[in-house]
Structures are given as C-alpha cells and as structure tokens.
Design a protein around this motif. Structure first.
Motif: not given
Length: 368
Positions: A317-346
């Motif tokens: 269903t194009f409309s449903r999947l397009g909505r879910m993909i377009g609304n998502a946080v880019p995985v790479r952005l999530g990884e950078v955010i996570g790495q910042c937090l990991v480095d901060h705690v370390r």
C-alpha cells in the motif's frame, strides 16, 4: 578506559517503524521497547529490532508502564520524535485545531520525562519546533538536566538527503560535553552511492526478489513528462504542452520543485511521506523513467537494504508505506545521536572533567 559501550536501557516513544531505534542499537544502546499507536508499524519494528512494540497512544502512557523497560541498564534513556506535522511548513492552512491537539504530544513526552527522571533524554523533530511556545514548555520539564539542542543538516553526518532536523540532548550526569567528534562529519553521500546498485525496474513494476522495490505507475502524460525531465532540472525545461495548467498560472510558476528527477552525484531532496509520487517533489529516478521505489526511499532514509517492512505475501500500500518511511528518523541520524550519548556516558564514567562546560550546542554549532 573501557571500549565497551556503557549499559544504557532505552525506550523509544513515537517509534514508528524503528529508524531511531535501529540507529541507537547500532551505537550500542539497548532499546528495550518502542511505543507507537500505529498498528502497521508493529511488524517492521519487531522484525528488525530485538524489542517489543507497545501499541499505545503516548498521551495514555503512564510512567509506571515504562519503568520496567528502563530499569535493566546502569543508565536509562527516554527517546523519541513526537509527530512533526503540526510544525511542518507543508499544508498548514485549515489545521489549527488538529495542530493544537498534536502539540500536546510534545508536552506528553515532557510529562513522562518529569515523572520517570531518566538519566538521559533525546528528542528529534522538525526545526520549526524551536520557534513554538510548546518547545519552551518542553524545556521546562527538563529541570535538573544539562540540556542542549541544535539544528542539524543531515547531509553532514552521512545521510544522503537534504534534511534539517532539531536534535535535543539532555543528561543528569553533569555538564560533560556530548562530543560530536570530527569523524562524524562526512562528505555528502550521494544518491548514486546509496541506491545506484539496485536492479532497474519500470514504472508500475515490482522486483520479484524484493517486494519493497516497487515503483508507482505513471499516466501517459506523466511518462512523457519524466522522459522530458533532466536530472536536477524542473518542469520549466519541458515543451509548453507538457506543463500542467496550475504551473502556467502566476501562483503556480514559483513551485519548480515538483515533477523533477534526482541527481546521481548529489544528495536527494528531503524524503517525505509522498516520496513515491513523481509529481509530489523531485522524486523522479535519475535515469529510469519512474519515481523512486519504496525501497530506494527507505535506503535514502538510511535503512539497511534488507530492512523488513512487509510480511511475506503482504500487499504493498503506497500511501501507508510512504507515510511510515517518510516519517521515520533516518537510521544514520539515530546512530550519531546514540554515539554522542554513549561517548558522553563513557566520559562521565572515566571522570573526564576537563569536558565540563563544553556544551553540545558548541560542539554541534561548529559542525552544523
């Protein structure tokens, strides 16, 4: 200094299909649950991430509901991206009442932070949120935290699309700077680098080995239009008989960023919920006569090529999947955010007090 990531247990509010979760996991954070009210997000979230999907409206979630999921690690993280449509520059007319209700979700997030008091908090959203009173109210829920936020251009951290986002980071572990080190800054990743190796398909065709690699059909006039389109060009390049009536009017002549092709050797435009439609933006494939496929859209959002969005045999269903993909946080952005937090705690665990007073806003400001 230990190289193992510190044990951080996280809950992802408004998790959708798991873009932020998947990025946090890549950085070494243990996401123990995702919360979202859309039942269609359950399968992609759980099929790709080792965490349960809690089908709940965040406004109805209580602190006691989440406490068990945050208690397993040495540190706790509450993360999320409240729906951003209320603050978007797209389609804002006639939606004031709905926007007023949607704004409450940001405050619901803040209330959960105030009640749960996790060690760490991160929120990702559209940059327009910073201009609204509700953002100041959310900041008010972070008493006792070191708080910083910045507007991030995602092309500078390896996301192959132009996408500006607000990233907020908060910590109860003191004033250690969440250090975005230089290796996070990358040359802009291009469309070719991200999707150039996918097999070609035609408009209206689905690849037999990847059901998400499917392109929407084109009408006869739109097929003529895309054949007349140049990568990076606009509808102004077409013969007059191909130009839509709305663009011939003075009110429509200032909207060139529709019916366009992407460029191979540049980042993509912002991937939206309508990214599967050739006429909805610059979503034409650089060389093939079609709009980008749903798989290509997901990969431009930095989801892995094998990320599962559909159950076996499930109809697209194009409309449903397009909505879910377009609304998502880019995985790479999530990884950078996570790495910042990991480095901060370390840094906190290793007593690197020389970083006290170096705020994230300063670090991010130098980069973005």
């Amino acid at each position: 200094m230990s190289e193992d990531p510190p044990t951080i247990s996280a809950v992802d509010l408004f998790c959708g299909v798991g873009g932020l979760t998947h990025g946090l996991v890549r950085s070494g954070i243990n996401v123990t649950a995702g919360v979202d009210l859309d039942p269609h997000c359950r399968y992609p979230f759980e099929a790709n991430n080792a965490a349960p999907f809690l089908e709940r409206d965040v406004k109805d979630v209580k602190a006691a509901d989440l406490e068990p999921y945050l208690s397993g690690g040495k540190y706790s993280l509450l993360a999320g991206c409240a729906p951003c449509q209320p603050f978007s520059t797209y389609s804002q007319s006639g939606r004031s009442k709905k926007r007023g209700m949607d704004w409450r979700l940001v405050l619901n997030f803040g209330s959960l932070v105030a009640d749960l008091q996790p060690d760490l908090v991160t929120m990702e959203n559209v940059v327009q949120l910073a201009d609204h009173e509700v953002f100041s109210e959310f900041l008010g829920s972070l008493k006792g935290y070191s708080v910083t936020w910045a507007k991030v251009e995602c092309t500078q951290i390896g996301v192959p699309q132009s996408r500006k986002r607000l990233v907020l980071l908060a910590s109860k572990l003191g004033g250690h700077g969440l250090d975005l080190t230089p290796q996070f800054v990358q040359s802009p990743r291009t469309v070719r680098e991200e999707i150039g190796k996918l097999p070609p398909i035609n408009a209206g065709q689905q690849h037999p080995r990847d059901p998400l690699h499917i392109a929407s059909s084109l009408s006869e006039i739109n097929m003529k239009r895309i054949k007349a389109s140049k990568p990076g060009g606009t509808w102004r390049d077409w013969d007059p008989d191909l130009i839509a009536a709305c663009h011939r009017k003075e009110t429509g002549s200032t909207y060139p960023s529709v019916y366009g092709r992407m460029e191979w050797d540049a980042p993509a435009p912002t991937i939206t919920t309508q990214c599967f439609g050739y006429g909805n933006g610059r979503f034409g494939h650089p060389t093939q006569d079609r709009a980008i496929s749903l798989r290509e859209a997901a990969m431009l959002q930095t989801f892995p090529r094998n990320y599962k969005f559909l159950k076996r045999g499930e109809k697209v269903t194009f409309s449903r999947l397009g909505r879910m993909i377009g609304n998502a946080v880019p995985v790479r952005l999530g990884e950078v955010i996570g790495q910042c937090l990991v480095d901060h705690v370390r840094a906190f665990e290793n007593g690197e007090t020389e970083k006290v007073g170096v705020g994230v806003s300063e670090q991010l400001g130098r980069l973005f």
